[in-house]
Design an enzyme around this catalytic site. Structure first.
Site, PDB file in Angstrom:
ATOM      1  CD  GLN A  94      -2.564  -1.630   0.356  1.00 40.40           C
ATOM      2  OE1 GLN A  94      -3.150  -0.772  -0.278  1.00 40.40           O
ATOM      3  NE2 GLN A  94      -2.638  -2.909   0.065  1.00 40.40           N
ATOM      4  CG  HIS A 126       5.955  -6.862  -1.978  1.00 40.01           C
ATOM      5  ND1 HIS A 126       5.975  -8.024  -2.711  1.00 40.01           N
ATOM      6  CD2 HIS A 126       5.400  -5.938  -2.789  1.00 40.01           C
ATOM      7  CE1 HIS A 126       5.444  -7.811  -3.892  1.00 40.01           C
ATOM      8  NE2 HIS A 126       5.082  -6.546  -3.969  1.00 40.01           N
ATOM      9  CE  LYS A 189       0.817 -11.105  -9.636  1.00 39.73           C
ATOM     10  NZ  LYS A 189       1.150 -11.668  -8.335  1.00 39.73           N
ATOM     11  CB  THR A 224       0.033 -15.325  -7.672  1.00 41.54           C
ATOM     12  OG1 THR A 224      -0.563 -14.043  -7.475  1.00 41.54           O
ATOM     13  CG2 THR A 224       1.265 -15.199  -8.532  1.00 41.54           C
TER      14      THR A 224
END
Ligand code: R5P
Length: 291
Positions: A94, A126, A189, A224
């Site tokens: 976020q 991440h 993706k 995923t």
């Protein structure tokens, strides 16, 4: 130095303390009937370097409040230095206003961590749009990675092919493949929502008889991985293992993956049935120069 486990650090904090031969204590945490948080230190932290270990999974927002309460209480009780060790750190996705009016949650989280801690250690954050932890925190930050442990795990597997399910996963998939010297392919993706993803492979790879290892930093809904396996099955793939650092596994994701005959392995940044790769030594080693 004292290693103190918050409520979501219990699976790993004691191991870290033992490896460092340092005092371990467990924070006393409970909820009041109205769900407010109660917290108490059961060890004297005055003039000590306090290492708070908290992994932000499950009820993430309670974990955040608890961690901030703990840090401010430690300061109030006279701690000399306060360090956060986060095997899994939240809200890193976020980091952007995707739609007008949205909250950039990571900013608020980082601002509070900056205010309450002297240093922060995060396992495999991440990092996507923000390139380094230095772009997120003002305090001293340390990025740790479980890649060497994932390399050791995969090294033993014969005829391996490593797949990264999206462009960002190259930091895990490609780096691990490079170390082992095995073939790797990165998928493209497209995510239309938190639950819907589509993947495609822009490269020809021979999947026949290969042990296919899908390596990513985290598995949340598992979609995923499931979409990746569906695609690779159509291309002839048969044996699949998904390896991640952070096994979040929301909404029965683990069962869903198993139903799709995918073997799953995670690191113990978050505890769980498949958390087989232990990162405690790696974390303890990184703290040695603070003793
Ligand atoms: C995204 O960029 C991450 O690396 C993971 O691929 C993603 O968060 C996995 O989420 P899910 O399991 O919900 O598909």
């Amino acid at each position: 130095m004292i290693i103190i486990s918050c409520s979501h650090g219990l699976h790993i904090a004691k191991k870290i303390a033992n490896k460092l031969k340092k005092t371990y204590s467990k924070l006393e945490v409970r909820q009041f009937p109205d769900s407010e948080t109660y917290l108490k230190f059961n060890v004297n932290v005055k003039n000590k370097t306090v290492v708070l270990v908290q992994s932000f999974y499950g009820n993430v927002n309670d974990c955040v409040i608890e961690t901030l309460f703990a840090a401010e209480t430690a300061a109030d009780l006279g701690a000399k230095k306060i360090i956060l060790v986060a095997p899994y750190f939240p809200y890193l996705r976020q980091d952007k206003r995707f739609k007008p009016g949205e909250c950039i949650s990571l900013r608020t989280i980082a601002k509070n961590i900056d205010e309450d801690f002297d240093e922060v250690y995060i396992m495999d954050p991440h990092l996507h749009r923000e390139k380094t932890l230095k772009h997120i925190f003002k305090i001293k930050s340390h990025k740790l990675t479980a890649n060497p442990l994932i390399v050791n795990y995969i090294k033993k597997i014969k005829n391996a092919l490593i797949i990264g399910p999206d462009v960002e996963s190259y930091k895990w998939a490609e780096k691990v493949a490079d170390k082992i010297g095995c073939e790797c392919a990165i998928l493209e993706k497209h995510r239309s929502s938190a639950y819907d993803v589509k993947v495609k492979l822009n490269k020809k790879v021979d999947l026949k008889d290969r042990n296919i290892l899908i390596v990513d930093d985290m598995i949340s809904t598992g979609n995923t991985i499931i979409e990746t396996v569906k695609l690779l099955k159509k291309m002839g793939g048969r044996k699949f293992t998904a390896i991640c650092v952070h096994g979040i596994f929301v909404n029965n994701a683990l069962e869903k993956l198993r139903r799709n005959r995918i073997n799953v392995v995670a690191c113990n940044t978050i505890p769980g049935k498949v958390a087989k790769i232990d990162v405690s030594t790696l974390i303890a080693d990184s703290l040695k120069d603070k003793i």
